[in-house]
Structure formats: C-alpha cells, structure tokens
Scaffold this active site. Structure first.
Site, PDB file in Angstrom:
ATOM      1  N   CYS A  36     -16.092 -10.882   5.422  1.00 27.98           N
ATOM      2  CA  CYS A  36     -16.468 -10.246   6.959  1.00 27.98           C
ATOM      3  C   CYS A  36     -15.215  -9.474   7.053  1.00 27.98           C
ATOM      4  CB  CYS A  36     -16.511 -11.531   7.792  1.00 27.98           C
ATOM      5  SG  CYS A  36     -16.426 -11.132   9.539  1.00 27.98           S
ATOM      6  N   CYS A  87     -13.666 -10.510  11.096  1.00 30.31           N
ATOM      7  CA  CYS A  87     -12.902 -11.679  11.413  1.00 30.31           C
ATOM      8  C   CYS A  87     -13.352 -12.761  10.170  1.00 30.31           C
ATOM      9  CB  CYS A  87     -13.231 -12.158  12.654  1.00 30.31           C
ATOM     10  SG  CYS A  87     -14.942 -12.296  13.117  1.00 30.31           S
ATOM     11  N   SER A  88     -14.241 -13.532  10.710  1.00 29.21           N
ATOM     12  CA  SER A  88     -14.436 -14.552   9.430  1.00 29.21           C
ATOM     13  C   SER A  88     -15.935 -15.208   9.564  1.00 29.21           C
ATOM     14  CB  SER A  88     -13.370 -15.590   9.670  1.00 29.21           C
ATOM     15  OG  SER A  88     -13.394 -16.065  11.012  1.00 29.21           O
ATOM     16  N   CYS A  89     -16.993 -14.141   9.799  1.00 28.16           N
ATOM     17  CA  CYS A  89     -18.158 -14.684  10.166  1.00 28.16           C
ATOM     18  C   CYS A  89     -18.685 -15.084   8.588  1.00 28.16           C
ATOM     19  CB  CYS A  89     -19.089 -13.691  10.333  1.00 28.16           C
ATOM     20  SG  CYS A  89     -18.740 -12.748  12.117  1.00 28.16           S
TER      21      CYS A  89
END
Lengths: 133, 225
Positions: free
Chosen positions: B114, B117-119
């Site tokens: 991702c 961000c951090s999906c």
C-alpha cells in the site's frame, strides 16, 4: 552491538529499518487505543474509510518529506495527528476541546499519586461550568 | 532525553505524582471527548482490539489458500469473485472493502503493497506486520521488487514476471502462493500449516514440506497470533 558488524550488507542496499522491531503489532498501549478509536468511529458511520486514508496518507507523505525516521513511532505519531485532524474537521472533537482536555488530563496526572489510576474530574478543567459525567 | 535537562529548575517538583507523556495526554484527551459525546463506547473499543489481536489473523488467509489448493471449484470461484468466495468462509471486510485474490503461477509472481499508507486485507491476514507499514518497503517494492524480495530470501527465476499491486481503501489483495511440490494427497489442514503470512503478501513462498518438518518454528511465528 559487539560481534555484529554489517560487512555482509551491500552499501547500495538500504536495510528495512522496521525489521528489528519484530512482529509486534502495537509498541505501546496508546497505539492500540488510537487504532481501536479509528475503527470504532468508522463503524459507527462517522466517516468513510477512504476519508480516513486520505488524511492519514497525507500525514505519512509529509513525514517522509520532512525526513522523519522510518519507524513505528513515526507511523503511529502520524496516525494520531491524522485522527486529531479528522475528528476536529468533522467537529467530533473540535481542536479547542482537544487542547482543553489535554490540560485537564495533565492536571489530573499531577494530583494523582504515583501508581494510582489517573481519572478525570470536573475540578481538572480550568474553565468553570464544565460538568464531567 | 531532553526532559532531564529541565530538572535543575524544578525547585518545587514533586516526584510522587503521576506523569503522562504529551502523546498519552493527546490520546487520553481524544478518547475522553469521544466517549463523553457518545461517539465511541469504551467496551466497543476493547472488543475491537480483542478481535484484531486474538481472533483475526493470518490463519484465516491460510485456510483460504489451503482450500484453493485442494478444491478447483473454490479456486475458480476465487478467480471469478474473490470477495464472495472469501465471504463464504465467514471473512468479510469491516471497512466494506473488496478482496481480490492474486494467483501466483510459474509465469507471474504477485506482491502486495500500500504505497499510500497501510491498507491491508484485515479479514484474512489480521493487522499488517511492521515492515509492511515502513516507508522503505512501500517505496522500494514498487521500484525494485526483485531486490526487495531477495532481501526476504526469495529469488525468482528471470522469466517469472513480478507484478506489484497497490492496495487502496476499497481494494485489498491476498496472494495465493503456488502449492509446494511433494504435497499430493495432503489434507487441507496439513496444507494450511505451509501457508505463512508473508507468502500471502507475496514476499515469500509457502513453506516446503521439508522445511515444515525439519523446523517446526521456522516461519510459523508469523502465524502464531
């Protein structure tokens, strides 16, 4: 650390910094708290998940551009900044309230003997008239 | 570190009281406002943490992969409509996102990131590992995927194409690694043991039967949650 040099590491290869932080998902209780608050607010229908990722990813980019260290501390710091921004923008927790409550918690900590649970009381608020439930 | 610098002028400092860091003050302030206004319920916060720390984890994904390896119809369903196939096993996204299964073959190897961000596919893999959230991984895997995979210990043949998939808040990916050789006749439960978390992000392969039997803890730490 003695006996542990980096001679095997190719100078061109940047190590993945977070590797030495192990498999822990949260490094501190506050990180877990802001994670669950974000999920809870979303599940209560107070914002779309994409609204969250927009604000959060903007913070991540800004940190990266500012050269902040690539650590989980920075990551969750960005998360907290983003959650404060989003809840303030949506008037769920207006900026002025956030400041007021922060000061109240500071006073609560100062009057609480070490080792006892810190609890917020009406007296911790500097402005009169606040009724804390 | 800089807090110590202030100690010389705290003439009436009382060491006996509690102290909260600036960060803790901010988090407590936010939580008490949201609770007081009724936007969040403290018990719900606790329940969310329990769910993600204890109940949801990469074992869910391992079950999906092992079933796909064992059941051609399920594999076909996964390719056609991953979200529905995964939901049929009880794993649905709390953020209303779609899940897409990426099937590795000798020709194509899939890796997930991702970049924003951090999906991450929470319902099947739990919360992401630290390295997934790092800026180093997020930026480098797009630019030099083979180099990053090599650092995870995965060297792919030159003829294998590497595809990097960028997750979004609406679209999350799970990699279905190739079934390890010499596992004919294995039960779904046995196969599950070979599916490590990192293989479902695409940075490692599933474990081989040899490594699974020789080192029982190797690689399985990531599935221990």
């Amino acid at each position: 650390m003695p006996g542990k040099d980096c001679k095997s590491t190719d100078a061109a290869v940047e190590p993945i910094v977070w590797d030495n932080e192990g498999q822990l998902v949260f490094g501190a209780p506050w990180q877990a708290q802001i994670f669950s608050m974000t999920v809870a607010l979303h599940e209560a229908g107070l914002f779309n998940w994409s609204a969250w990722t927009d604000v959060f990813s903007a913070r991540r980019r800004a940190s990266s551009a500012a050269g902040k260290p690539d650590t989980s501390q920075t990551y969750y710091g960005d998360w907290l900044d983003a959650l404060e921004t989003l809840t303030a923008n949506l008037a769920l927790a207006p900026q002025a309230e956030q400041v007021r409550y922060r000061e109240a918690w500071r006073d609560a900590a100062e009057r609480t003997k070490h080792g006892h649970p810190i609890e917020l009381q009406a007296a911790d608020f500097r402005d009169p008239g606040h009724l804390h439930q | 570190m800089s807090e110590h610098d202030h100690h010389h002028h705290d003439h009436d400092h009382d060491d006996d009281h509690s102290h909260l860091s600036e960060t803790e003050l901010r988090v407590r302030a936010l939580e008490s406002i949201l609770v007081e206004k009724g936007y969040v319920d403290p018990q719900a916060l606790e329940a969310i943490l329990q769910t993600y720390e204890e109940k949801v984890g990469p074992r869910n994904g391992a079950r999906v992969v092992a079933r796909a390896w064992s059941d051609p119809e399920f594999m076909e369903w996964l390719q056609r409509d991953s979200t529905a196939a995964v939901a049929s096993m009880g794993y649905t996204g709390r953020q209303g996102e779609h899940i897409v299964a990426l099937i590795n073959t000798p020709e194509v190897h899939n890796v997930v990131v991702c970049t924003l961000c951090s999906c991450y596919p929470w319902p099947v893999l739990g919360l992401p590992p630290a390295w997934y959230k790092s800026a180093a991984y997020r930026s480098r895997v797009v630019i030099e995927p083979r180099q990053v995979l090599a650092e995870f210990g995965l060297t792919l043949p030159d003829e294998t194409k590497v595809r990097v998939w960028d997750s979004t808040s609406e679209m999350r990916y799970i990699v279905i690694p190739m079934r390890p050789a010499a596992t004919d006749g294995w039960s779904v439960e046995q196969l599950e043991e070979l599916v490590i978390r990192d293989s479902m992000v695409g940075v490692r392969e599933a474990r081989s039967p040899q490594s699974a039997s020789s080192t029982t803890t190797d690689g399985s730490t990531s599935n221990a949650r």
